[in-house]
Design an enzyme around this catalytic site. Sequence first.
Site, PDB file in Angstrom:
ATOM      1  N   SER A 192      11.745 -24.068 108.757  1.00 43.02           N
ATOM      2  CA  SER A 192      11.978 -25.501 108.958  1.00 43.02           C
ATOM      3  C   SER A 192      12.771 -25.784 110.230  1.00 43.02           C
ATOM      4  O   SER A 192      12.286 -25.495 111.318  1.00 43.02           O
ATOM      5  CB  SER A 192      12.680 -26.044 107.706  1.00 43.02           C
ATOM      6  OG  SER A 192      12.697 -27.431 107.729  1.00 43.02           O
ATOM      7  N   ASP A 361       3.642 -29.330 101.141  1.00 40.35           N
ATOM      8  CA  ASP A 361       4.875 -29.513 101.920  1.00 40.35           C
ATOM      9  C   ASP A 361       4.926 -30.949 102.460  1.00 40.35           C
ATOM     10  O   ASP A 361       4.063 -31.352 103.235  1.00 40.35           O
ATOM     11  CB  ASP A 361       4.893 -28.504 103.074  1.00 40.35           C
ATOM     12  CG  ASP A 361       6.229 -28.439 103.789  1.00 40.35           C
ATOM     13  OD1 ASP A 361       6.959 -29.447 103.773  1.00 40.35           O
ATOM     14  OD2 ASP A 361       6.543 -27.376 104.366  1.00 40.35           O
ATOM     15  N   HIS A 390       7.870 -27.123 100.613  1.00 45.07           N
ATOM     16  CA  HIS A 390       8.764 -26.738 101.706  1.00 45.07           C
ATOM     17  C   HIS A 390       9.783 -25.670 101.302  1.00 45.07           C
ATOM     18  O   HIS A 390      10.139 -24.803 102.096  1.00 45.07           O
ATOM     19  CB  HIS A 390       9.512 -27.986 102.189  1.00 45.07           C
ATOM     20  CG  HIS A 390      10.063 -27.869 103.571  1.00 45.07           C
ATOM     21  ND1 HIS A 390       9.262 -27.801 104.684  1.00 45.07           N
ATOM     22  CD2 HIS A 390      11.338 -27.813 104.027  1.00 45.07           C
ATOM     23  CE1 HIS A 390      10.028 -27.718 105.769  1.00 45.07           C
ATOM     24  NE2 HIS A 390      11.285 -27.710 105.394  1.00 45.07           N
TER      25      HIS A 390
END
Length: 420
Positions: A192, A361, A390
């Site tokens: 991320s 996600d 995610h």
Amino acid sequence: MGIAGARSQVHQFFALLALTTVLLLFLFGRRAHSSSPSSAIETLRRRPPFAAAGGLCAQLLLPLGYPCSEHTVETKDGFLLSVQRIPHGKNALEEKPGPPVFLQHGLFQGGDTWFINPVEESLGYILADNGFDVWIGNVRGTHWSHGHTTLSVHDKEFWNWSWEELAQYDLMAMISYIYSITHTKIFYVGHSQGTIMGLAAFTRPDIVKMIDSAALLCPISYLDHVSATFVLRAVGLHLDQMLMTMGIHQLNFRSEMGIQILDSLCDDGHVDCGNMLSSITGDNCCFNASRVDYYLKYEPHPSSTKNLNHLFQMIRKGTFAKYDYGWFGNLKRYGNLHPPSFNLKDIPESLPLWMGYGGSDALADAIDIQRTIKELGSEPELLYLDNYGHIDFIMSVRAKDDVYGDLIRFFRSRGWPTSY
Ligand SMILES: *[C@@H]1O[C@H](CO)[C@@H](O)[C@H](O)[C@H]1NC(C)=O
Ligand SMILES: *[C@@H]1O[C@H](CO)[C@@H](O)[C@H](O)[C@H]1NC(C)=O
């Protein structure tokens, strides 16, 4: 364009003023008439005190019998970051470290992220047990990296940064430090925000020359297809600008203030705060909810409001660019009305990339990832998992089989890295 632009800025200013007032009322006046809070917020309220004593090694790794040493790295702008090294696995036949791999966590997380599932499920342990020399990054502002040569966390300048500085200063300092010890090009793993940092940093020859190849979990450079309801609500309410206007520079969802901010966003029925994690990250197929209380011993970590603002700028404008200081500030700083973009084409084609992403996600959206891939000079290896959200990429109970096996195969296919 000038007048329309100015009018919209005036309009925005008043909208902001009104919203700030609303938020202030929420924060300081709501106790008297508060409705029943969501279970997610109640869970956050039950958080145990942050377990920091002795650092990450002493908290998580040494008790399990893994070798682990703490290192302090100073950035060019004075932040003191903690970096951990796990030179080999628990049952290694020889003590000689393997090829170095560096793990960079995401937003509101810290280096603990790679170790808080059981040993056989967490990427940090798995890499060490597979013969890698594992190095753990902790960016400025996280509980593990609260030091600075002159500033304290109570100074507003301490929080005056976004992911741009994390890429430019923190990553530079940590990667250079590791390289100075291993003299070997480094395998990079980011999740991320750790991938935003990576992609921004890899456009710089002085950083990318120390990297052998990179595995990006939930890669992000564009954010305009974010679908997370909670995030979109916060963007729509201009939460980032509100907090800056209110002089709140540190964003800490372990603090009472942070919890009240979440509470006020949950209060109006627009988002499902009963399942906060899904509202923020998308549905996670394989997240073990009965571990939440344990995760809360370490997470969430603080970040800066300016960082949130920069991320929200990306959502609003669909750009992968430097921080937008407004027309006047941009002119002064960049000599242009708009901040310069990061050009993914500047990442050398010779840098092999591997990307893991999920169909569920809500932050690293597949459409945004397709755009990233299109703009890169090279063709990354891809692992797509339809049911992954995610958080699954770091915390799924099945991530070892679903994700990490392929990630390790990718690094092994590179052979043992050399120096540059
Ligand atoms: C924050 O950083 C910006 C850009 O480096 C600078 O212009 C500004 O004065 C700084 N603000 C504070 C409060 O330190
Ligand atoms: C979920 O976590 C709990 C508590 O740590 C554990 O007892 C349980 O076995 C875990 N379930 C799975 C499927 O891993």
